[in-house]
Enzyme design. Structure first.
Site, PDB file in Angstrom:
ATOM      1  CD  GLU A   1       8.430  50.776  18.401  1.00  0.00           C
ATOM      2  OE1 GLU A   1       9.388  50.091  17.993  1.00  0.00           O
ATOM      3  OE2 GLU A   1       7.313  50.287  18.653  1.00  0.00           O
TER       4      GLU A   1
HETATM    5  C1  ACM Z   1       7.947  49.397  22.787  1.00  0.00           C
HETATM    6  O1  ACM Z   1       8.457  48.266  22.889  1.00  0.00           O
HETATM    7  N1  ACM Z   1       7.759  49.949  21.607  1.00  0.00           N
HETATM    8  C2  ACM Z   1       7.532  50.144  23.971  1.00  0.00           C
END
Ligand code: ACM
Length: 531
Positions: A343
């Site tokens: 992310e």
């Molecule tokens: C995640 O759940 N961002 C690895």
């Protein structure tokens, strides 16, 4: 909450299809008959399901004269014997001395199984009226065999006060070894901080299901949770809050080493994760020079993701990471160091690739194998890197291509393996960005085939992460982990030929009284026929 919503509707739809497929299996599943009072539990009725069970012959009964025999001159085997005795003594009320003296009777924990197929973690358990013998090639195998022995006894054996018994183990032989070498659970100690005793409690629970890896998510936007001597404000300042604004906390080096020692004594390796280049607000808040604009942002106590990034262009970023990786690697005996990589929505893609090209060699320089979330497959994973898959779709060509090129995968599909997903709309805790995940759905997948195009041999194992945006104490962790965690453990350990919801749900139901005896708070899912 975590804002990964892109594929939510499709993930939900796929989830329902999986449920339909799983429902189709119920017609072939045979339920085990409930055992009569005083009769031993049927030999195979444990979680994870053993590789091979041959039932027969007379049961062994633990009694006042039972001794626990361990390999002479093996302190590690002695320690495993002491561990077993500590489980059995309070409830049975028997003395159960642990001895290095040889003998054909009692509970025997022996090394030198002489069976290559058992590997480093497998064991053989043979039970008859004279003795229960667990043999293994390595202590880890003996320890897993001891977990099997616990589960073959009535659930009341887990209680802290004396119970009536009888304490019988059905006759026969279990020969057992894991499907996958990596069977993990992740605890997010960043969104909410959990202290050493809380982590130890979780380790106790993981060990019961033969999990061998504890991944600690040690840093995120909301908190930096491990002392780094060369950058003391990371923990000292960046660790002082958490989601919702509570006081947070962090591990001293002694705390971290205590967790590692406790994990090692339970045959779990620790994988430390320092999430980069995103999920770094706590670090950026602690040191202004880590920010591209030289200005430290405030500490963050919300639950958004994707807004922070280390400054890819600055040299100090790599000095910082070299120091952090060096100090953490030096304290970590396990082979893996996880650098996050998920992310990174505030890091331009070319920067992300350049960043990973610089950081992975740092991990290697300090003798560790790179682990990262599967977004690393969009950069250039170094030779030997391990990508942790957390998607929901299983159609990510980039992940399959990396796996074909040699990157190993740990499988944590969020719509099955994430223990922080709500069970259903009524769940008081958890999030639902990957859909609702009741116990049957969490069990309804195969790591070898989940991502299309991945060679089966590229899958190193499975991991069940638990993110803690909504979780503040052990009771809440347990409510989300139980009863889903044992199912992920079974997917990691048991041969795929044993995978069957109809029989699993019966074995899982029998774990309910054991959870209760151990004081584990668990969700009484209506899809499980609790006893
Ligand atoms: C995640 O759940 N961002 C690895």
């Amino acid at each position: 909450m975590r804002q990964r919503r892109q594929h939510r509707t499709l993930a939900r739809l796929l989830g329902s299809l999986v449920l339909v497929a799983a429902a189709g299996l119920t017609s072939i599943g045979a339920s085990a008959p409930p055992s009569a009072a005083g009769a031993p539990r049927p030999l195979g009725q444990i979680v994870p399901a053993p590789a091979s069970v041959t039932a027969g012959g007379s049961a062994y009964t633990i009694g006042s004269a039972t001794v626990i025999r361990v390999a002479a001159g093996s302190p590690e085997t002695q320690r495993i014997g002491d561990y077993l005795a500590a489980v059995l003594r309070p409830s049975t009320g028997y003395a159960l001395p642990v001895t290095g003296g040889a003998g054909a009777d009692g509970i025997r924990l022996l090394l030198g199984a002489g069976d290559k197929a058992l590997g480093d973690e497998g064991y053989r358990l043979t039970s008859s009226n004279g003795a229960v013998t667990v043999t293994a090639n390595q202590p880890a195998g003996l320890f897993h065999g001891v977990q099997t022995l616990r589960q073959l006894l009535p659930a009341a054996v887990e209680k802290k006060g004396k119970q009536p018994g009888p304490w019988k183990i059905a006759g026969g032989t279990i020969t057992d070894w894991p499907r996958y070498a990596y069977r993990g659970a992740m605890l997010d100690v960043s969104r909410h901080f959990f202290g050493v005793d809380q982590v130890k409690r979780y380790i106790d629970q993981l060990a019961l299901y033969k999990i061998n890896t504890l991944h600690l998510h040690l840093s995120d936007d909301q908190g930096w949770r491990i002392a780094v001597d060369s950058w003391p404000r990371l923990a000292g300042y960046g660790g002082q809050t958490q989601v919702g604004g509570g006081k947070g906390g962090s591990y001293t080096k002694a705390d971290y080493q205590a967790i590692i020692a406790y994990a090692s004594a339970h045959y779990l390796r620790v994988v430390p994760e320092i999430d980069t280049p995103g999920h770094t607000n706590a670090a950026l808040a602690s040191y202004a020079e880590l920010n591209c604009n030289g200005v430290a942002p405030p500490l963050y106590t919300g639950t958004n993701v994707g807004f922070s990034s280390l400054c890819v262009a600055k040299a100090v970023t790599y000095k910082f990471l070299d120091d952090v990786v060096r100090e953490i690697a030096a304290m970590t005996p396990g082979p893996y160091l996880h650098i996050g990589g998920d992310e990174a929505h505030s890091t331009p893609h070319s920067d992300y690739v350049a960043f990973m090209d610089k950081v992975q060699p740092i991990v290697q320089k300090y003798g560790k194998t790179v682990m990262a979330w599967h977004e690393i497959t969009g950069a250039t994973p170094v030779q030997g890197a391990i990508a942790q898959y957390w998607g929901t779709l299983g159609n990510e060509a980039q992940v399959a291509a990396a796996a074909k090129a040699g990157t190993k995968l740990v499988m944590s599909p969020a719509n099955h393996a994430y223990l922080d997903m709500k069970y259903d709309a009524k769940s008081p805790l958890g999030t639902s960005w990957a859909g609702y995940v009741d116990v049957d759905k969490s069990y309804a997948w195969d790591p070898a085939t989940f991502v299309k195009g991945v060679p089966a041999g590229a899958v190193l194992g499975v991991e069940a992460p638990i993110w803690s945006e909504t979780l503040t104490n052990s009771s809440q962790i347990e409510y989300m982990a139980f009863p889903r965690l044992p199912g992920i453990a079974e997917i990691g350990w048991s041969p795929v030929s044993t995978h069957d919801w109809a029989s699993y749900k019966v074995r899982l139901a029998q774990q309910g009284p054991r959870f209760t005896a151990l004081g584990i708070n668990y969700y009484r899912s209506p899809v499980v026929p609790w006893v």
